[in-house]
Design an enzyme around this catalytic site. Structure first.
Site, PDB file in Angstrom:
ATOM      1  N   LEU A   1       0.810  -1.234   0.000  1.00  0.00           N
ATOM      2  CA  LEU A   1       0.000   0.000   0.000  1.00  0.00           C
ATOM      3  C   LEU A   1       0.841   1.279   0.000  1.00  0.00           C
ATOM      4  O   LEU A   1       0.391   2.321  -0.460  1.00  0.00           O
ATOM      5  CB  LEU A   1      -0.933   0.017   1.222  1.00  0.00           C
ATOM      6  CG  LEU A   1      -1.972  -1.093   1.290  1.00  0.00           C
ATOM      7  CD1 LEU A   1      -2.653  -1.110   2.651  1.00  0.00           C
ATOM      8  CD2 LEU A   1      -3.018  -0.935   0.185  1.00  0.00           C
TER       9      LEU A   1
ATOM     10  N   PHE B   1       9.374   4.750   8.787  1.00  0.00           N
ATOM     11  CA  PHE B   1      10.111   3.535   9.121  1.00  0.00           C
ATOM     12  C   PHE B   1       9.317   2.279   8.757  1.00  0.00           C
ATOM     13  O   PHE B   1       9.801   1.176   8.960  1.00  0.00           O
ATOM     14  CB  PHE B   1      10.438   3.495  10.619  1.00  0.00           C
ATOM     15  CG  PHE B   1      11.627   4.326  10.964  1.00  0.00           C
ATOM     16  CD1 PHE B   1      12.908   3.819  10.788  1.00  0.00           C
ATOM     17  CD2 PHE B   1      11.472   5.608  11.435  1.00  0.00           C
ATOM     18  CE1 PHE B   1      14.022   4.583  11.083  1.00  0.00           C
ATOM     19  CE2 PHE B   1      12.583   6.390  11.742  1.00  0.00           C
ATOM     20  CZ  PHE B   1      13.864   5.879  11.568  1.00  0.00           C
TER      21      PHE B   1
ATOM     22  N   LYS C   1       6.641  -0.113   6.198  1.00  0.00           N
ATOM     23  CA  LYS C   1       6.029  -0.373   4.902  1.00  0.00           C
ATOM     24  C   LYS C   1       4.613  -0.836   5.206  1.00  0.00           C
ATOM     25  O   LYS C   1       4.377  -1.476   6.229  1.00  0.00           O
ATOM     26  CB  LYS C   1       6.777  -1.481   4.174  1.00  0.00           C
ATOM     27  CG  LYS C   1       7.917  -0.964   3.314  1.00  0.00           C
ATOM     28  CD  LYS C   1       8.427  -2.087   2.444  1.00  0.00           C
ATOM     29  CE  LYS C   1       9.557  -1.596   1.571  1.00  0.00           C
ATOM     30  NZ  LYS C   1      10.152  -2.702   0.820  1.00  0.00           N
ATOM     31  N   CYS C   2       3.691  -0.515   4.320  1.00  0.00           N
ATOM     32  CA  CYS C   2       2.294  -0.843   4.590  1.00  0.00           C
ATOM     33  C   CYS C   2       1.767  -1.831   3.551  1.00  0.00           C
ATOM     34  O   CYS C   2       1.923  -1.599   2.344  1.00  0.00           O
ATOM     35  CB  CYS C   2       1.510   0.468   4.573  1.00  0.00           C
ATOM     36  SG  CYS C   2      -0.093   0.330   5.315  1.00  0.00           S
TER      37      CYS C   2
ATOM     38  N   ASP D   1       1.131  16.437  12.539  1.00  0.00           N
ATOM     39  CA  ASP D   1       1.580  16.168  11.171  1.00  0.00           C
ATOM     40  C   ASP D   1       0.385  16.085  10.218  1.00  0.00           C
ATOM     41  O   ASP D   1       0.335  15.220   9.339  1.00  0.00           O
ATOM     42  CB  ASP D   1       2.418  14.880  11.127  1.00  0.00           C
ATOM     43  CG  ASP D   1       3.353  14.841   9.923  1.00  0.00           C
ATOM     44  OD1 ASP D   1       3.591  15.908   9.307  1.00  0.00           O
ATOM     45  OD2 ASP D   1       3.843  13.748   9.585  1.00  0.00           O
TER      46      ASP D   1
HETATM   47  P1  ADP Z   1       4.703   6.617   8.448  1.00  0.00           P
HETATM   48  O1  ADP Z   1       4.135   6.853   9.805  1.00  0.00           O
HETATM   49  O2  ADP Z   1       5.883   5.708   8.507  1.00  0.00           O
HETATM   50  O3  ADP Z   1       4.942   7.869   7.645  1.00  0.00           O
HETATM   51  P2  ADP Z   1       2.175   6.210   7.168  1.00  0.00           P
HETATM   52  O4  ADP Z   1       1.214   6.051   8.266  1.00  0.00           O
HETATM   53  O5  ADP Z   1       2.214   7.529   6.484  1.00  0.00           O
HETATM   54  O6  ADP Z   1       3.629   5.780   7.659  1.00  0.00           O
HETATM   55  O7  ADP Z   1       1.951   5.096   6.091  1.00  0.00           O
HETATM   56  C1  ADP Z   1       2.792   4.926   4.961  1.00  0.00           C
HETATM   57  C2  ADP Z   1       1.960   4.628   3.716  1.00  0.00           C
HETATM   58  O8  ADP Z   1       1.194   3.450   3.918  1.00  0.00           O
HETATM   59  C3  ADP Z   1       0.952   5.704   3.399  1.00  0.00           C
HETATM   60  O9  ADP Z   1       1.466   6.724   2.607  1.00  0.00           O
HETATM   61  C4  ADP Z   1      -0.122   4.909   2.650  1.00  0.00           C
HETATM   62  O10 ADP Z   1       0.273   4.727   1.310  1.00  0.00           O
HETATM   63  C5  ADP Z   1      -0.101   3.575   3.359  1.00  0.00           C
HETATM   64  N1  ADP Z   1      -1.107   3.511   4.438  1.00  0.00           N
HETATM   65  C6  ADP Z   1      -0.922   3.834   5.742  1.00  0.00           C
HETATM   66  N2  ADP Z   1      -2.051   3.642   6.466  1.00  0.00           N
HETATM   67  C7  ADP Z   1      -2.976   3.187   5.592  1.00  0.00           C
HETATM   68  C8  ADP Z   1      -4.358   2.789   5.717  1.00  0.00           C
HETATM   69  N3  ADP Z   1      -4.979   2.832   6.896  1.00  0.00           N
HETATM   70  N4  ADP Z   1      -5.005   2.380   4.607  1.00  0.00           N
HETATM   71  C9  ADP Z   1      -4.366   2.325   3.405  1.00  0.00           C
HETATM   72  N5  ADP Z   1      -3.068   2.676   3.217  1.00  0.00           N
HETATM   73  C10 ADP Z   1      -2.377   3.096   4.295  1.00  0.00           C
END
Ligand code: ADP
Length: 320
Positions: free
Chosen positions: A47, A52, A54-55, A165
């Site tokens: 996703l 830090f 990956k999703c 943020d």
């Molecule tokens: P970080 O805290 O490391 O910056 P994020 O929470 O921004 O991480 O998540 C990284 C990426 O994962 C996001 O840009 C998005 O693409 C994906 N992502 C995060 N949470 C979700 C969610 N609940 N549903 C779908 N995609 C998500």
């Protein structure tokens, strides 16, 4: 800035090769004895990548339920600070329950990784939407703005949490095009409403002048309101107001509240007035979230849709 990833963390990113992830947990049987159980997940789509983590989409085998799993490699959590940050993100996020905040399900670990399971937001983020569309119509901006305020009022008033943020990329969209605020990696929880924070953190384009000022007075909830002003501008104009090629120049412009509206761009008087009333240098002069809700940009509008069609993901749809 804390939301920037040091490039050295790159090699610490997880790369889930396994197709099945097994969660081990304990439950109680009818006699109240603790018994070891497992849940199995199938790894789905990748996703996205954050600071830090990956999703990935994880699908629970038994129920077919899909989750967004933020996966942190244990190697990347070796430094006590990163571990501390993740624990704080989990502690804050799991205490929240609001329809416009990404739902926190639970977390678990295996030998290599920590998995944080969240409500899946299948229509990406407002950042992706604005990039795809160029900019949004004011009526859509109003629809999203009201949902953002709803969630941020809950964070501030009910939970004493500052998100720190808020930006287009942390405003997720679910399958019904509803806002879900996510990424509590920089969030902080105050013990009293009077407490002030000092940490310099955020994302350059969205950072409030009092954070940059780094003074001993510190800052509080109003930094989220500032970021909402930047979000509103960015939805309507297609780019954030203080964006420049260099972070230093962006900070210079923020400290002088130096921004203008793109020429020949149809932005209403009410939208400009609202943005200008939020982007005030002194947090005491800034509109409160309640005042934003009561501003003519919202109240003079005869109709703000309660839902948006998913088709607006890549084109203008005039709401009926
Ligand atoms: P970080 O805290 O490391 O910056 P994020 O929470 O921004 O991480 O998540 C990284 C990426 O994962 C996001 O840009 C998005 O693409 C994906 N992502 C995060 N949470 C979700 C969610 N609940 N549903 C779908 N995609 C998500």
């Amino acid at each position: 800035m804390e939301s920037y990833t040091p490039s050295s963390s790159q090699d610490l990113f997880v790369n889930i090769k396994k197709e099945t992830i097994i969660e081990k947990y304990y439950s109680h049987d009818e006699e109240g004895n603790r018994v070891a159980s497992t849940r199995m997940y199938t790894k789905g789509r990748f996703l996205g990548k954050g600071g830090f983590a990956k999703c990935y989409e994880l699908i629970e085998r038994k129920t077919g339920q899909s989750y967004a799993a933020k996966v942190f490699s244990k190697k990347s959590l070796k430094k006590s600070r990163s571990k501390q940050n993740l624990l704080s993100e989990i502690k804050i996020h799991q205490s929240l329950n609001h329809k416009h905040i990404v739902g926190f399900t639970h977390f678990f670990e295996d030998k290599d990784n920590v998995y944080v399971l969240l409500e899946l937001c299948s229509n990406q983020t407002l950042n992706d939407l604005v990039k795809r569309r160029g900019c949004l119509q004011e009526i859509e901006a109003k629809y999203f703005l009201l949902q953002i305020i709803d969630a941020v009022e809950y964070l501030h008033k009910k939970k004493k949490v500052i998100h720190r943020d808020l930006k287009l990329g942390n405003l997720f969209l679910n399958e019904n095009m509803e806002i879900k605020i996510g990424d509590f990696g920089l969030a902080t929880s105050l013990s009293t409403n009077e407490e002030r924070k000092m940490t310099l953190c955020g994302t350059p384009n969205y950072i409030a002048p009092e954070v940059l000022m780094n003074s001993k007075e510190g800052y509080s909830f109003e930094i989220d309101t500032w970021a909402i002003g930047v979000v509103l501008y960015a939805m309507i104009a297609g780019r954030p107001p203080f964006e420049t090629r260099e972070v230093k120049t962006t900070y210079y412009k923020i400290q002088r509240i130096e921004y203008d509206y793109p020429e020949g761009f149809p932005i209403s008087v009410e939208a400009k007035h609202l943005i200008d009333s939020i982007l005030k240098y002194d947090p005491k002069d800034r509109l409160t979230l309640k005042q934003v809700r009561e501003h003519p940009f919202i109240t003079k509008c005869h109709f703000i849709p309660s839902t948006l069609p998913v088709a607006c993901i890549d084109r203008i749809i005039t709401p009926d």
